[in-house]
Design a protein around this motif. Sequence first.
Motif, PDB file in Angstrom:
ATOM      1  N   SER A 213       0.824  -1.206   0.000  1.00  0.00           N
ATOM      2  CA  SER A 213       0.000   0.000   0.000  1.00  0.00           C
ATOM      3  C   SER A 213       0.861   1.260   0.000  1.00  0.00           C
ATOM      4  CB  SER A 213      -0.915  -0.005   1.232  1.00  0.00           C
ATOM      5  OG  SER A 213      -1.756   1.129   1.228  1.00  0.00           O
ATOM      6  N   ILE A 216       2.533   1.941  -3.362  1.00  0.00           N
ATOM      7  CA  ILE A 216       1.626   2.621  -4.294  1.00  0.00           C
ATOM      8  C   ILE A 216       1.589   4.118  -3.999  1.00  0.00           C
ATOM      9  CG2 ILE A 216      -0.789   2.846  -5.000  1.00  0.00           C
ATOM     10  CD1 ILE A 216      -1.044  -0.185  -4.645  1.00  0.00           C
ATOM     11  N   ASP A 217       1.546   4.481  -2.709  1.00  0.00           N
ATOM     12  CA  ASP A 217       1.593   5.896  -2.337  1.00  0.00           C
ATOM     13  C   ASP A 217       2.842   6.569  -2.900  1.00  0.00           C
ATOM     14  OD1 ASP A 217      -0.770   6.082  -0.862  1.00  0.00           O
ATOM     15  OD2 ASP A 217       0.182   5.351   0.952  1.00  0.00           O
ATOM     16  N   LEU A 220       2.687   6.919  -6.766  1.00  0.00           N
ATOM     17  CA  LEU A 220       1.781   7.991  -7.193  1.00  0.00           C
ATOM     18  C   LEU A 220       2.403   9.361  -6.931  1.00  0.00           C
ATOM     19  CD1 LEU A 220      -1.719   6.652  -6.077  1.00  0.00           C
ATOM     20  CD2 LEU A 220      -0.884   6.960  -8.408  1.00  0.00           C
ATOM     21  N   SER A 246      -0.631  -2.508  -8.820  1.00  0.00           N
ATOM     22  CA  SER A 246      -1.843  -2.603  -7.998  1.00  0.00           C
ATOM     23  C   SER A 246      -2.736  -3.746  -8.463  1.00  0.00           C
ATOM     24  CB  SER A 246      -2.609  -1.278  -8.023  1.00  0.00           C
ATOM     25  OG  SER A 246      -3.006  -0.953  -9.330  1.00  0.00           O
ATOM     26  N   MET A 251      -4.992  -4.527  -5.310  1.00  0.00           N
ATOM     27  CA  MET A 251      -5.187  -3.369  -4.434  1.00  0.00           C
ATOM     28  C   MET A 251      -6.272  -2.472  -5.044  1.00  0.00           C
ATOM     29  SD  MET A 251      -3.037  -3.904  -1.941  1.00  0.00           S
ATOM     30  CE  MET A 251      -2.634  -2.377  -1.129  1.00  0.00           C
ATOM     31  N   HIS A 253      -8.661  -0.791  -3.783  1.00  0.00           N
ATOM     32  CA  HIS A 253      -9.089   0.427  -3.101  1.00  0.00           C
ATOM     33  C   HIS A 253      -8.390   1.672  -3.650  1.00  0.00           C
ATOM     34  CE1 HIS A 253      -5.360  -0.484  -1.052  1.00  0.00           C
ATOM     35  NE2 HIS A 253      -5.388   0.658  -0.402  1.00  0.00           N
ATOM     36  N   ARG A 254      -7.322   1.488  -4.442  1.00  0.00           N
ATOM     37  CA  ARG A 254      -6.641   2.636  -5.038  1.00  0.00           C
ATOM     38  C   ARG A 254      -6.998   2.801  -6.515  1.00  0.00           C
ATOM     39  NH1 ARG A 254      -2.521   4.047  -1.666  1.00  0.00           N
ATOM     40  NH2 ARG A 254      -2.756   6.057  -2.696  1.00  0.00           N
ATOM     41  N   GLU A 257      -8.471   6.391  -7.630  1.00  0.00           N
ATOM     42  CA  GLU A 257      -7.465   7.453  -7.535  1.00  0.00           C
ATOM     43  C   GLU A 257      -6.429   7.345  -8.652  1.00  0.00           C
ATOM     44  OE1 GLU A 257      -3.914   8.879  -4.460  1.00  0.00           O
ATOM     45  OE2 GLU A 257      -5.220   7.187  -3.957  1.00  0.00           O
ATOM     46  N   ILE A 258      -5.948   6.127  -8.898  1.00  0.00           N
ATOM     47  CA  ILE A 258      -4.914   5.914  -9.915  1.00  0.00           C
ATOM     48  C   ILE A 258      -5.434   6.271 -11.303  1.00  0.00           C
ATOM     49  CG2 ILE A 258      -3.529   4.148 -11.078  1.00  0.00           C
ATOM     50  CD1 ILE A 258      -3.383   2.711  -8.321  1.00  0.00           C
TER      51      ILE A 258
END
Length: 446
Positions: A213, A216-217, A220, A246, A251, A253-254, A257-258
């Motif tokens: 997680s 990924i942050d 981005l 992801s 993943m 839940h992102r 946003e992505i």
Amino acid sequence: MSVSRNVEKGIPMNKHIGEKIKKLRKEKKLTLADIAQDQMSPAMISLIENGKSKPSAENLQHIAQQLGVSVSELLGGKTNEELRKEISYINHLLEDNYEEETLTKAINHIKKLLPELGNNFESARIYEIYSRCLFSFYQYHKVKYDALEDQDWTKYALRAEKLYNELQMENRVLKIRFFFANVEFSQANYKKTLELINESLERVTENDYGTISVIIDLMLLKFDALEALGYFEESLQVLDEVIRFSNKHVMLHRFFEIHNRGALSHFNKNDFKMARIYMEKMNQFFQLIDNDYLYIEKELIFIHYMEFFENQPEKSLEMIDEFEKKTAQMEFFKGVWRSTYEELLSDMKARCLTKLKHPNRALPLFRKLIKEDELHIEYSPMDAAIRKINGTYQALCYMDLNEYDQALTYAQDAVNQLRFYPHTTYYQFARNVLQDIQIKSKDYTY
């Protein structure tokens, strides 16, 4: 309560330790024999608990081990359980609320806890939360932040990182490094941001959910930093890498946003076909999730895209009207939530009315989307440009009203602000409007 404060109040140190041991033992439902084991006698444990005997350093270490706590906790610090309750209270207090009163309350509460922190995970979490609170206070309440006695969020973040390293918690260490990278990004130090991100990603060894997680942050944020520097091809490569990563690790839940980053990036490059593909995927994802919070985020984004990039102000106004009707029925979308978005919606309406040639209706609706107390914050180029472009729309309104002096003032001011974001479509739009007003103002005066 610390040991030194106990001594100052006249409480014998050995009695205080004994009371702490007894309290912890009963909480954990352990007998005297459970604590004593083969190293001590139950009778000796009883004497220590009642303040009639002082434990040696070796015995104190043994007792702490049986109780599952550190020696420092027995000497006056809070227990792990007590700290967990404190963390729960602080998190409940904050709940993504960055209002001055809330942050002040959290900061003051944590300051009282600092002398009682040890070398455990819970202490590290409190150091981490404290550093983030201080930085949030700096971001959102700069004037009041300057009056704080303690302003060094870096010091507490480093303490948290040190403890996480000792506890071999790589995902938590990575979170701290992401925090440092994000701080640099918020101050427009984009190259430093990239250095910190690349260094952090190179050191990753684990592949657990928490670590994935944060990766990924970081990726981005790397995408944002590359875009801010105008490295669009590299940024899109990173975005593709994020999507593959992801998807590989499921993943989801992102996902939204992505893909929104992808849509905005492709719109900015005038690749409308690819931008719409990303938007369609976002819509499909929403249909599966059907979440009110996600609906709000999606609609606000799509309203902007429809007005600015697709140039369909009438459709955008219809979307705003539908959005207001639907959110009026959402219980949570009241109070702070509604007031937060009212100004944004007002500005969105004003932009649509500007394009529809209704300047008198549009002008009263414009809002200043970056407040005076936010001027020290460096928004990402895209975020800043989206907010600052409203000056160009106001210039268009004054041009339609044949008030060319006002139009030129607003148009020039918008270009001056947006020139720091030359890689954005918003800057090009502002420049084109300024040139158009300059030409028409000359024709008008002749």
